[in-house]
Design a protein around this motif. Structure first.
Motif, PDB file in Angstrom:
ATOM      1  N   SER A   1       0.828  -1.211   0.000  1.00  0.00           N
ATOM      2  CA  SER A   1       0.000   0.000   0.000  1.00  0.00           C
ATOM      3  C   SER A   1       0.863   1.261   0.000  1.00  0.00           C
ATOM      4  N   LYS A   2       2.094   1.174   0.498  1.00  0.00           N
ATOM      5  CA  LYS A   2       2.995   2.333   0.445  1.00  0.00           C
ATOM      6  C   LYS A   2       3.155   2.818  -0.986  1.00  0.00           C
TER       7      LYS A   2
ATOM      8  N   TYR B   1       2.239   8.913   9.167  1.00  0.00           N
ATOM      9  CA  TYR B   1       3.118   8.099   8.313  1.00  0.00           C
ATOM     10  C   TYR B   1       3.845   9.060   7.365  1.00  0.00           C
TER      11      TYR B   1
ATOM     12  N   ASN C   1      -5.660   7.868   8.363  1.00  0.00           N
ATOM     13  CA  ASN C   1      -5.204   6.506   8.641  1.00  0.00           C
ATOM     14  C   ASN C   1      -5.694   6.081  10.028  1.00  0.00           C
TER      15      ASN C   1
ATOM     16  N   ASN D   1      -1.247   4.680  12.757  1.00  0.00           N
ATOM     17  CA  ASN D   1       0.183   4.627  13.026  1.00  0.00           C
ATOM     18  C   ASN D   1       0.628   6.088  13.023  1.00  0.00           C
TER      19      ASN D   1
ATOM     20  N   ASP E   1      -5.981   5.370   4.422  1.00  0.00           N
ATOM     21  CA  ASP E   1      -4.954   4.335   4.577  1.00  0.00           C
ATOM     22  C   ASP E   1      -5.437   3.354   5.646  1.00  0.00           C
TER      23      ASP E   1
ATOM     24  N   TYR F   1      -4.169  -1.104   8.859  1.00  0.00           N
ATOM     25  CA  TYR F   1      -4.364  -1.868  10.104  1.00  0.00           C
ATOM     26  C   TYR F   1      -5.808  -2.311  10.285  1.00  0.00           C
TER      27      TYR F   1
ATOM     28  N   SER G   1      -3.598  -3.284   2.644  1.00  0.00           N
ATOM     29  CA  SER G   1      -2.291  -3.921   2.628  1.00  0.00           C
ATOM     30  C   SER G   1      -2.403  -5.309   3.227  1.00  0.00           C
TER      31      SER G   1
ATOM     32  N   SER H   1       0.292  -6.606   4.409  1.00  0.00           N
ATOM     33  CA  SER H   1       1.529  -6.647   5.210  1.00  0.00           C
ATOM     34  C   SER H   1       1.286  -6.944   6.678  1.00  0.00           C
ATOM     35  N   LYS H   2       0.417  -6.153   7.304  1.00  0.00           N
ATOM     36  CA  LYS H   2       0.243  -6.275   8.737  1.00  0.00           C
ATOM     37  C   LYS H   2      -0.796  -7.356   9.036  1.00  0.00           C
TER      38      LYS H   2
ATOM     39  N   ARG I   1       5.216  -7.441  -0.450  1.00  0.00           N
ATOM     40  CA  ARG I   1       4.831  -6.276  -1.233  1.00  0.00           C
ATOM     41  C   ARG I   1       3.559  -6.499  -2.043  1.00  0.00           C
TER      42      ARG I   1
HETATM   43  C1  LIG Z   1       2.932  -0.348   7.245  1.00  0.00           C
HETATM   44  C2  LIG Z   1       2.144   0.808   6.774  1.00  0.00           C
HETATM   45  C3  LIG Z   1       1.820   0.970   5.420  1.00  0.00           C
HETATM   46  C4  LIG Z   1       2.477   0.235   4.291  1.00  0.00           C
HETATM   47  O1  LIG Z   1       2.275  -1.040   4.169  1.00  0.00           O
HETATM   48  P1  LIG Z   1       2.779  -1.814   2.885  1.00  0.00           P
HETATM   49  O2  LIG Z   1       1.537  -2.402   2.339  1.00  0.00           O
HETATM   50  O3  LIG Z   1       3.741  -2.803   3.431  1.00  0.00           O
HETATM   51  O4  LIG Z   1       3.424  -0.887   1.921  1.00  0.00           O
HETATM   52  C5  LIG Z   1       0.990   2.004   5.044  1.00  0.00           C
HETATM   53  N1  LIG Z   1       0.522   2.869   5.947  1.00  0.00           N
HETATM   54  C6  LIG Z   1       0.829   2.769   7.243  1.00  0.00           C
HETATM   55  C7  LIG Z   1       0.280   3.767   8.179  1.00  0.00           C
HETATM   56  C8  LIG Z   1       1.662   1.748   7.697  1.00  0.00           C
HETATM   57  O5  LIG Z   1       1.997   1.704   8.984  1.00  0.00           O
END
Ligand SMILES: *Cc1c(COP(=O)(O)O)cnc(C)c1O
Length: 389
Positions: free
Chosen positions: A104-105, A129, A175, A179, A207, A210, A238, A240-241, A249
């Motif tokens: 998502s970044k 972020y 977001n 974060n 965003d 989470y 994302s 990721s988390k 990615r």
């Molecule tokens: C970890 C994080 C992301 C990015 O996650 P990816 O999908 O790994 O790029 C985006 N926004 C916030 C606030 C994050 O903490």
């Protein structure tokens, strides 16, 4: 020959916020200190096995070795749409309203290229972020920082945005779960944010990295659960988390076809999509987002959070109690700045915290703990800090 001077946008970048911490950590390590890093928000738990196994099989199929679709595999996008439906009850057409992202970044960093003209304003949370403001600057946009204050539950006060700024604003980043603060928001706040963006013709980049990392039955919202959000919002998701997949990615954007399409046009000219085998594994992950093996991960973070919060209370450090994220946002317990407190903790105890100011000036007075080490190590770190104080 001296090196060629890089572009102003590189020269003018703010200093890498973690540089001072990285340096102090290396010094402490060189002195033989046992370092416990509660700095970076990168899950220490492995990706669930069924996802890894799907990747292994998919990567063996030569059909996955060629250029992927720019916008993502259609079957991947359809599974993303099904996830949005099952999880949030919102309808998206996988063909036109979902876009695969290389994390998502990547989507967040490219969004200003799609929506912002030079001189237009992006409203960015502070603390926040760091990518929102940097990506805005890269396209010649202007950053207006929206303070996230404790007395407002770490949500921006939209009525404090000056009318001339609101008139020039074209993007807003939000977001939640947040974060670095761990804060969550109410439906009422999100409704106000959507109304504000509709009134001022602002693209709301939501965003939701989470969205699944929540405990005790708390279910974070999608911005699309708010009426009319589709008129202005694009939501970044994302894996990721959610699935401990930061290294893979992969993520996706959801929104009205015109919004998702604009971002897609940027991407078509920049990258060539996410590896097909990773998309196939991500499909399996999203289909089984409520699988016991996935939910077990959240229990681990939830238990760590509970243990951390209890210990902070024992020590007498104030913090934001939260039902989501693997971050704990704490008040600096001394009269030092965030940076000097974190530097002293690191030098004397080997424990790495992130100073609040790494996320913006409004982070002064705070530090962030990432719950990304085993509970025993986490408690040992806090014991050391207690002894120091
Ligand atoms: C970890 C994080 C992301 C990015 O996650 P990816 O999908 O790994 O790029 C985006 N926004 C916030 C606030 C994050 O903490």
């Amino acid at each position: 020959m001296s090196p060629i001077t890089p572009a102003d946008r590189i020269k003018n970048l703010p200093p890498y916020p973690f540089a001072a911490i990285d340096k102090a950590r290396e010094k402490a390590r060189a002195e033989g200190k046992d370092i416990i890093s509660l700095g970076i928000g990168d899950p220490d738990l492995p990706t669930p096995a069924f996802i890894v196994e799907t990747l292994q099989a998919a990567a063996s199929d030569p059909k996955t070795h060629r250029y992927p679709d720019y916008t993502g595999r259609l079957d991947y996008r359809k599974v993303c749409a099904e996830f949005m439906k099952r999880r949030f009850g919102v309808d998206f057409d996988g063909a036109t309203e979902i876009l695969a992202l290389i994390g998502s970044k990547e989507g967040i960093a490219h969004a200003p290229l799609a929506f912002l003209n030079p001189g237009e304003v992006a409203l960015c949370p502070d603390p926040g972020y760091p990518v929102y403001a940097v990506a805005t600057g890269f396209v010649g946009g202007l950053v207006h920082r929206m303070p996230l204050l404790e007395e407002n539950g770490f949500t921006p006060d939209l009525s404090a945005i000056p009318p001339d700024v609101a008139a020039k604003a074209k993007m807003m980043f939000l977001n939640y779960p947040n974060n670095p603060t761990g804060a969550v928001v109410s439906r009422e706040f999100l409704t106000k944010a959507v109304d504000f963006c509709i009134e001022h013709d602002i693209v709301l980049v939501y965003d939701n990295a989470y969205s699944e990392l929540a405990f005790g039955g708390y279910k974070p919202l999608s911005i699309f659960e708010i009426d009319s959000a589709r008129d202005v919002a694009i939501e970044m998701h994302s894996l990721s988390k959610t699935f401990n997949m930061t290294g893979w990615r992969i993520g996706f954007a959801a929104g009205a076809a015109a919004h998702v399409g604009a971002l897609g046009q940027v991407k078509t000219n920049v990258d060539s999509g996410a590896f097909d085998a990773i998309q196939l594994a991500a499909m399996e992950a999203l289909r089984r987002y409520d699988d016991a093996m996935v939910l077990a991960n959240y229990d681990v973070y939830g238990a760590r959070r509970e243990a951390c919060e209890k210990k902070l209370e024992d020590i007498g450090i104030r913090y934001l109690k939260s039902p989501a994220t693997f971050y704990v946002w704490c008040n600096v317990p001394t009269d030092e700045t965030s940076a000097s407190f974190c530097a002293r903790v690191l030098a004397d105890t080997g424990v790495v915290f992130t100073p609040g100011t790494a996320f913006g000036d409004r982070g002064e007075g705070y530090f962030r703990i990432a719950l990304t080490v085993r509970e025993a190590r986490l408690l040992e770190a806090l014991d050391r800090v207690e002894a120091l104080l």
